[in-house]
Design an enzyme around this catalytic site. Sequence first.
Site, PDB file in Angstrom:
ATOM      1  N   CYS A 156      14.267   3.481  42.009  1.00  0.00           N
ATOM      2  CA  CYS A 156      13.936   2.172  41.425  1.00  0.00           C
ATOM      3  C   CYS A 156      12.613   2.268  40.653  1.00  0.00           C
ATOM      4  CB  CYS A 156      13.914   1.114  42.520  1.00  0.00           C
ATOM      5  SG  CYS A 156      13.751  -0.560  41.865  1.00  0.00           S
ATOM      6  N   ASP A 313      25.355  -1.939  40.369  1.00  0.00           N
ATOM      7  CA  ASP A 313      23.950  -2.303  40.587  1.00  0.00           C
ATOM      8  C   ASP A 313      23.624  -3.590  39.820  1.00  0.00           C
ATOM      9  OD1 ASP A 313      21.216  -2.393  40.936  1.00  0.00           O
ATOM     10  OD2 ASP A 313      20.919  -0.250  40.589  1.00  0.00           O
ATOM     11  N   HIS A 342      22.569  -1.186  44.353  1.00  0.00           N
ATOM     12  CA  HIS A 342      21.224  -0.642  44.172  1.00  0.00           C
ATOM     13  C   HIS A 342      20.720   0.120  45.412  1.00  0.00           C
ATOM     14  CE1 HIS A 342      17.435  -0.632  41.987  1.00  0.00           C
ATOM     15  NE2 HIS A 342      16.798  -0.980  43.081  1.00  0.00           N
TER      16      HIS A 342
END
Lengths: 369, 118
Positions: A156, A313, A342
């Site tokens: 991320c 995601d 995610h």
Amino acid sequence: MTTKESTQTVDAGMPSFTEVCQNWHRAAENLDRFNRMLTTDAKIAQTPKEVVWTLNKAKLYHYIPVVPEQDRKPVPLFMVFAIMNRPHVLDLRPGHSFVEYMLRHGYELYLMDWGEPGPEDKNMCFDDYVLEYLPRAIRKFKSVSGAQEFSMLGWCLGALISTMYAALRPDDGLKNLLLLTAPLDFSDQEAGGFTRWSSNPAFNADTIVEKMGNVPGEMIDSGAKMLKPIENYFGSYSMLWDKIENPGTVEAWHAMNTWVRDIIPMAGGAYKQLINEFYKENKLMKGTMQLRGETVDLKKLKANLLNVIAEADHITPPCQSEAVMDAVGSEDKEVLRVRGGHIGIMAGRGAEKNTWPHIEAWLAERSGS
Amino acid sequence: MSQSKDNQTFDPFDPTGMLKQMRDSNMESWSKIMTDFVNTEAYAESTGAMLDAWLTTSGPFRKAMESAMSQAMAQLNMPTRDDITRLAERLTNIEMRLDDLDAQLSEGARSNDTQPTN
């Protein structure tokens, strides 16, 4: 007519008084367990580790290896997680932990924990993370491990930080770069809720930071949950109730919920930069991003690259991770698309079968001496 | 199979049965409606405006509170939040310098170790 049919159904299966009592007792027990799952913390991040470096709130952990020295891979793995969550999700629970899995496969593992920013860190921005903290942590990590080459895994915003570091310091010994759900390209201003919300003129990150300093974890958490409100505010809990008598599912849910509830604020400076320079202006992909006066040129990123994209995601839509493949200077580069969301691709039930083995196999090929 | 049969049968001894039935039949559509809704420009604009309004209205109160607290702490000869924050920032800078010194010392020690001895 309907009443009669209902009565017949009930009469046919009328339970005994004992059964009714047992059912109510079971329901009460389930309710108690459900309540406990919501209000207590599971034991997460249990793999033994030692702190090898600290700076301000940041800590660098070294996981204690579990295989003999001669069986270990010569190239260690340095993991960088996002700055607005705890990194424990990489080591979620015993028996279901990416850290455990990689240790079993002979990797030397280091984890960068950015810590929880305080009011004094409100001006911290990506310049600090990429050019002050990360290089120092890597310097220490190289000194402790004795390795000159290393692999880096960023997840991320940790992937965003890792990418910029890899582009700015290509000669620092980084051999392999693994990006997980990396938010890098914001050219599609309609892709995903975050981009849509932050690109709206009514959303002013400067005002938020000016008034609040650091952005509260609750605000970031509710923003992420509002991307899929029914699933996050209702579906997750109703799923738990459905499976409340299944210990395996309950344990997994409890661990994940413990991680989700452990929210931390995001440094104001980094938040402002994220919204203005990345989400709104897409500076990284345009080649105009500057950190401490240095332009981040993705063509200078030469490390072997594995870009892991989660197909479902909603936080980092796949299109935000895809474009980097053409922008980097790496010759050995590969995209791995995984079914899932995610967090699910690395911490969900299928991660151990679908994601971890691919990552390990890719890395193993490139972790020789 | 048995699951769907359960769902179709009303069981007065399962207090959540009816709710489950309602949920199963409506969840997917509600999820899609809500996800589409939060992805509209109207939602983005109203959220931004609400946030801005909240920050604007709460700002003066917060400022007044901070000012009152600072004055009270000063009267008591106690450090204020700003004082602590400034101190913490300086400590971080010192910590960075120490980290650099530590790295240089380690590097020096390593060089000495690798130099041939007579």
